[in-house]
Design a protein around this motif. Sequence first.
Motif, PDB file in Angstrom:
ATOM      1  N   GLU A  21      -8.134   0.705   9.553  1.00  0.00           N
ATOM      2  CA  GLU A  21      -8.975  -0.184   9.067  1.00  0.00           C
ATOM      3  C   GLU A  21      -9.095  -1.033   7.728  1.00  0.00           C
ATOM      4  OE1 GLU A  21     -10.146  -3.652   9.905  1.00  0.00           O
ATOM      5  OE2 GLU A  21      -9.570  -1.949  11.079  1.00  0.00           O
ATOM      6  N   THR A  22      -8.762  -0.369   6.882  1.00  0.00           N
ATOM      7  CA  THR A  22      -9.103  -0.555   4.803  1.00  0.00           C
ATOM      8  C   THR A  22      -7.189  -0.840   4.596  1.00  0.00           C
ATOM      9  OG1 THR A  22     -10.777   1.114   4.408  1.00  0.00           O
ATOM     10  CG2 THR A  22      -9.029   0.015   2.603  1.00  0.00           C
ATOM     11  N   TYR A  23      -6.123  -0.092   5.031  1.00  0.00           N
ATOM     12  CA  TYR A  23      -4.528  -0.841   5.406  1.00  0.00           C
ATOM     13  C   TYR A  23      -4.377  -1.638   6.266  1.00  0.00           C
ATOM     14  CZ  TYR A  23      -4.216   3.002   1.770  1.00  0.00           C
ATOM     15  OH  TYR A  23      -4.248   4.012   1.109  1.00  0.00           O
ATOM     16  N   ARG A  24      -4.627  -1.609   7.769  1.00  0.00           N
ATOM     17  CA  ARG A  24      -4.909  -2.911   8.816  1.00  0.00           C
ATOM     18  C   ARG A  24      -4.889  -4.182   7.552  1.00  0.00           C
ATOM     19  NH1 ARG A  24      -7.081  -6.372  11.584  1.00  0.00           N
ATOM     20  NH2 ARG A  24      -9.243  -5.741  11.099  1.00  0.00           N
ATOM     21  N   LEU A  25      -6.511  -4.864   6.948  1.00  0.00           N
ATOM     22  CA  LEU A  25      -6.328  -5.021   6.366  1.00  0.00           C
ATOM     23  C   LEU A  25      -5.681  -5.699   5.555  1.00  0.00           C
ATOM     24  CD1 LEU A  25     -10.665  -5.121   6.280  1.00  0.00           C
ATOM     25  CD2 LEU A  25      -9.688  -7.011   7.754  1.00  0.00           C
ATOM     26  N   LEU A  26      -5.420  -4.733   4.398  1.00  0.00           N
ATOM     27  CA  LEU A  26      -4.892  -4.868   3.223  1.00  0.00           C
ATOM     28  C   LEU A  26      -3.476  -5.285   3.518  1.00  0.00           C
ATOM     29  CD1 LEU A  26      -5.186  -4.609  -0.035  1.00  0.00           C
ATOM     30  CD2 LEU A  26      -3.970  -1.788   0.863  1.00  0.00           C
ATOM     31  N   LEU A  27      -2.903  -4.904   4.704  1.00  0.00           N
ATOM     32  CA  LEU A  27      -1.208  -4.191   4.857  1.00  0.00           C
ATOM     33  C   LEU A  27      -1.436  -6.402   5.651  1.00  0.00           C
ATOM     34  CD1 LEU A  27       0.444  -2.189   4.703  1.00  0.00           C
ATOM     35  CD2 LEU A  27       0.003  -3.280   2.520  1.00  0.00           C
ATOM     36  N   GLY A  28      -2.106  -6.746   6.614  1.00  0.00           N
ATOM     37  CA  GLY A  28      -1.704  -6.876   7.557  1.00  0.00           C
ATOM     38  C   GLY A  28      -2.372  -8.417   7.287  1.00  0.00           C
ATOM     39  N   PRO A  37      11.143   5.368  -5.556  1.00  0.00           N
ATOM     40  CA  PRO A  37      10.147   3.984  -5.384  1.00  0.00           C
ATOM     41  C   PRO A  37       9.224   4.216  -4.377  1.00  0.00           C
ATOM     42  CG  PRO A  37      12.571   3.601  -6.371  1.00  0.00           C
ATOM     43  CD  PRO A  37      12.402   4.533  -6.351  1.00  0.00           C
ATOM     44  N   LEU A  38      10.066   4.703  -2.811  1.00  0.00           N
ATOM     45  CA  LEU A  38       9.678   5.063  -1.922  1.00  0.00           C
ATOM     46  C   LEU A  38       8.921   5.562  -1.111  1.00  0.00           C
ATOM     47  CD1 LEU A  38       9.746   3.794   1.154  1.00  0.00           C
ATOM     48  CD2 LEU A  38      11.780   5.236   1.558  1.00  0.00           C
ATOM     49  N   ILE A  39       8.990   7.016  -2.258  1.00  0.00           N
ATOM     50  CA  ILE A  39       8.373   7.967  -2.585  1.00  0.00           C
ATOM     51  C   ILE A  39       7.025   7.728  -2.575  1.00  0.00           C
ATOM     52  CG2 ILE A  39       8.081  10.893  -2.758  1.00  0.00           C
ATOM     53  CD1 ILE A  39      11.199  11.150  -2.605  1.00  0.00           C
ATOM     54  N   ALA A  40       6.865   7.268  -3.901  1.00  0.00           N
ATOM     55  CA  ALA A  40       6.323   6.897  -5.108  1.00  0.00           C
ATOM     56  C   ALA A  40       4.716   5.814  -4.078  1.00  0.00           C
ATOM     57  CB  ALA A  40       6.333   6.149  -6.177  1.00  0.00           C
ATOM     58  N   VAL A  41       5.145   5.175  -3.200  1.00  0.00           N
ATOM     59  CA  VAL A  41       4.304   4.332  -2.778  1.00  0.00           C
ATOM     60  C   VAL A  41       3.707   5.056  -1.648  1.00  0.00           C
ATOM     61  CG1 VAL A  41       4.373   1.964  -1.326  1.00  0.00           C
ATOM     62  CG2 VAL A  41       6.003   2.152  -3.631  1.00  0.00           C
ATOM     63  N   LEU A  42       4.781   6.154  -0.987  1.00  0.00           N
ATOM     64  CA  LEU A  42       4.020   6.570   0.023  1.00  0.00           C
ATOM     65  C   LEU A  42       3.202   7.447  -0.335  1.00  0.00           C
ATOM     66  CD1 LEU A  42       7.218   6.981   2.662  1.00  0.00           C
ATOM     67  CD2 LEU A  42       5.101   5.061   2.322  1.00  0.00           C
ATOM     68  N   CYS A  43       3.164   8.033  -1.174  1.00  0.00           N
ATOM     69  CA  CYS A  43       2.357   9.141  -2.138  1.00  0.00           C
ATOM     70  C   CYS A  43       1.021   8.704  -2.493  1.00  0.00           C
ATOM     71  CB  CYS A  43       2.732   9.885  -3.102  1.00  0.00           C
ATOM     72  SG  CYS A  43       4.045  11.085  -2.865  1.00  0.00           S
ATOM     73  N   ALA A  44       1.089   7.162  -2.878  1.00  0.00           N
ATOM     74  CA  ALA A  44       0.094   6.113  -3.503  1.00  0.00           C
ATOM     75  C   ALA A  44      -0.481   5.980  -2.361  1.00  0.00           C
ATOM     76  CB  ALA A  44       0.340   5.465  -4.013  1.00  0.00           C
ATOM     77  N   PHE A  45      -0.216   5.309  -1.587  1.00  0.00           N
ATOM     78  CA  PHE A  45      -0.186   4.932   0.201  1.00  0.00           C
ATOM     79  C   PHE A  45      -1.495   6.368   0.415  1.00  0.00           C
ATOM     80  CE2 PHE A  45       0.830   1.120  -0.794  1.00  0.00           C
ATOM     81  CZ  PHE A  45       0.287   0.140   0.430  1.00  0.00           C
ATOM     82  N   ALA A  46      -0.949   7.802   0.285  1.00  0.00           N
ATOM     83  CA  ALA A  46      -1.452   8.267   0.791  1.00  0.00           C
ATOM     84  C   ALA A  46      -2.917   9.416   0.311  1.00  0.00           C
ATOM     85  CB  ALA A  46      -0.691  10.048   1.373  1.00  0.00           C
ATOM     86  N   VAL A  47      -2.615   9.494  -0.891  1.00  0.00           N
ATOM     87  CA  VAL A  47      -3.685  10.073  -1.398  1.00  0.00           C
ATOM     88  C   VAL A  47      -4.874   8.443  -2.021  1.00  0.00           C
ATOM     89  CG1 VAL A  47      -4.869   9.635  -4.110  1.00  0.00           C
ATOM     90  CG2 VAL A  47      -2.467  10.734  -3.673  1.00  0.00           C
ATOM     91  N   GLY A  48      -4.589   6.871  -1.698  1.00  0.00           N
ATOM     92  CA  GLY A  48      -5.281   6.503  -1.109  1.00  0.00           C
ATOM     93  C   GLY A  48      -6.333   6.359   0.289  1.00  0.00           C
ATOM     94  N   PHE A  52       3.281  -5.763  -4.818  1.00  0.00           N
ATOM     95  CA  PHE A  52       2.372  -5.954  -5.846  1.00  0.00           C
ATOM     96  C   PHE A  52       1.636  -7.017  -5.533  1.00  0.00           C
ATOM     97  CE2 PHE A  52       4.097  -2.498  -8.202  1.00  0.00           C
ATOM     98  CZ  PHE A  52       3.065  -1.866  -8.577  1.00  0.00           C
ATOM     99  N   ALA A  53       2.161  -8.120  -4.928  1.00  0.00           N
ATOM    100  CA  ALA A  53       1.469  -9.147  -4.107  1.00  0.00           C
ATOM    101  C   ALA A  53       0.635  -9.244  -2.761  1.00  0.00           C
ATOM    102  CB  ALA A  53       3.030 -10.587  -3.920  1.00  0.00           C
ATOM    103  N   ILE A  54       1.605  -8.598  -2.254  1.00  0.00           N
ATOM    104  CA  ILE A  54       0.260  -7.933  -0.151  1.00  0.00           C
ATOM    105  C   ILE A  54      -0.461  -7.230  -1.034  1.00  0.00           C
ATOM    106  CG2 ILE A  54       1.238  -6.206   1.370  1.00  0.00           C
ATOM    107  CD1 ILE A  54       3.572  -6.783   1.359  1.00  0.00           C
ATOM    108  N   LEU A  55      -0.056  -6.360  -2.166  1.00  0.00           N
ATOM    109  CA  LEU A  55      -1.503  -6.141  -2.340  1.00  0.00           C
ATOM    110  C   LEU A  55      -2.685  -6.534  -2.878  1.00  0.00           C
ATOM    111  CD1 LEU A  55      -0.528  -2.271  -4.355  1.00  0.00           C
ATOM    112  CD2 LEU A  55      -1.216  -2.958  -1.891  1.00  0.00           C
ATOM    113  N   LEU A  56      -2.499  -7.291  -3.716  1.00  0.00           N
ATOM    114  CA  LEU A  56      -3.162  -8.931  -4.504  1.00  0.00           C
ATOM    115  C   LEU A  56      -4.055  -9.229  -3.172  1.00  0.00           C
ATOM    116  CD1 LEU A  56      -0.959  -9.568  -7.517  1.00  0.00           C
ATOM    117  CD2 LEU A  56      -3.161  -8.479  -7.649  1.00  0.00           C
ATOM    118  N   ARG A  57      -2.909 -10.205  -1.982  1.00  0.00           N
ATOM    119  CA  ARG A  57      -3.673 -10.201  -1.545  1.00  0.00           C
ATOM    120  C   ARG A  57      -4.423  -9.720  -0.653  1.00  0.00           C
ATOM    121  NH1 ARG A  57      -4.814 -15.954   1.660  1.00  0.00           N
ATOM    122  NH2 ARG A  57      -4.561 -14.633   3.711  1.00  0.00           N
TER     123      ARG A  57
END
Length: 355
Positions: free
Chosen positions: A34-41, A10-21, A301-306
């Motif tokens: 900047e996009t991931y700072r907004l998305l996660l921060g 699962p960790l690899i899947a998430v990291l690969c998804a963020f890399a492709v994103g 997934f809630a982090i992504l939605l927020r």
Amino acid sequence: MTRLRELLFPLIAVLCAFAVGALVVLFIGDSPIETYRLLLGSAFSWPDGIGYTLFFATPLIFTGLAVAVALRGGLLNIGAEGQLYIAAFATAWVGITLSNLPSALLIPLCCLAGIAAGAAWAAIPGILKARFGSHEVINTIMLNFIAVALLSYFTQYHYKVPGDPIMQTAPTSPSSNLAHLGKFIPGLPARIPLNLAFILAIVACILVYIFLWKTKWGYEMRATGANPSAAEYGGISIRKQIILAMAISGGLAGMVGINEVLGYRHRYYDGFSANYGFVGIAVALLGRNHPVGVFLAAILFAILLRGGIFVDAFTMHVSKDIVDMLQGIVIVFVAAEAIFRGPLKQFGLLKKAKV
């Protein structure tokens, strides 16, 4: 070590998804950093970020557990969306009909009504599969449409306040309202809708774990899902396990109504679900069908939605659709687990026989 290996994919899947994103964001013309700072921060700011993230995670925990239980029983419950709608309406119906009862009686009755309604709706495809062999995927998908259409009719013609332009029922009794956690946690404003249903979701994770791994009934369900022929040879009733797995799955999905009706809107609102039932499939897959994994995946997934709200508002080209894209890529990489097995075995991170 086995548990750590279970977390590895699962960790690899998430990291690969963020890399492709990140590559997609770069191609569009925005900054991935900047996009991931907004998305996660934005999801980790206090109090709004954390409060709303946990609120968004609550229904995903319930639906993730629902799908995980069904998968442990060898079934794929695509109908959590319809089950949570039926349950939310049943919860609101009790809160409206029995409005004269005190909170000590009304809240448990509303919760039981929602769980029972979700379980009963999910038991229909379970019975059809156990008795006639019809596939649960087709039946649960069809029941999703039936549930939404049926509840729209009842809301429009029987339970909506006359003149209300919004497709929603009359409000439930104030005695059925769940307290917001802001009343108990210093610094968390009461306006944030995070409520006691989140605590109930944590309790549900614990109970599901105890049921699946510490009881005879859970063992029989897992045995049926792993090898139905061997389970039947050992004296386990396959038909009973199919119906039981679907009913428990539907009951867990129905607990979304507790959060939605008793803790947030205090009425049934047509179309309230942000595809919670379908996102729950991704949550269960990423969480490896384990309550702890489901909880962590639901938080992600809630982090992504927020964070998607802020990405949509404060970036030039990237919209909140990046959330759906990341969810889809995560599922793809989880499904493509075999791709990573070979390299990880070479580095000694995996055993030859199993994860």
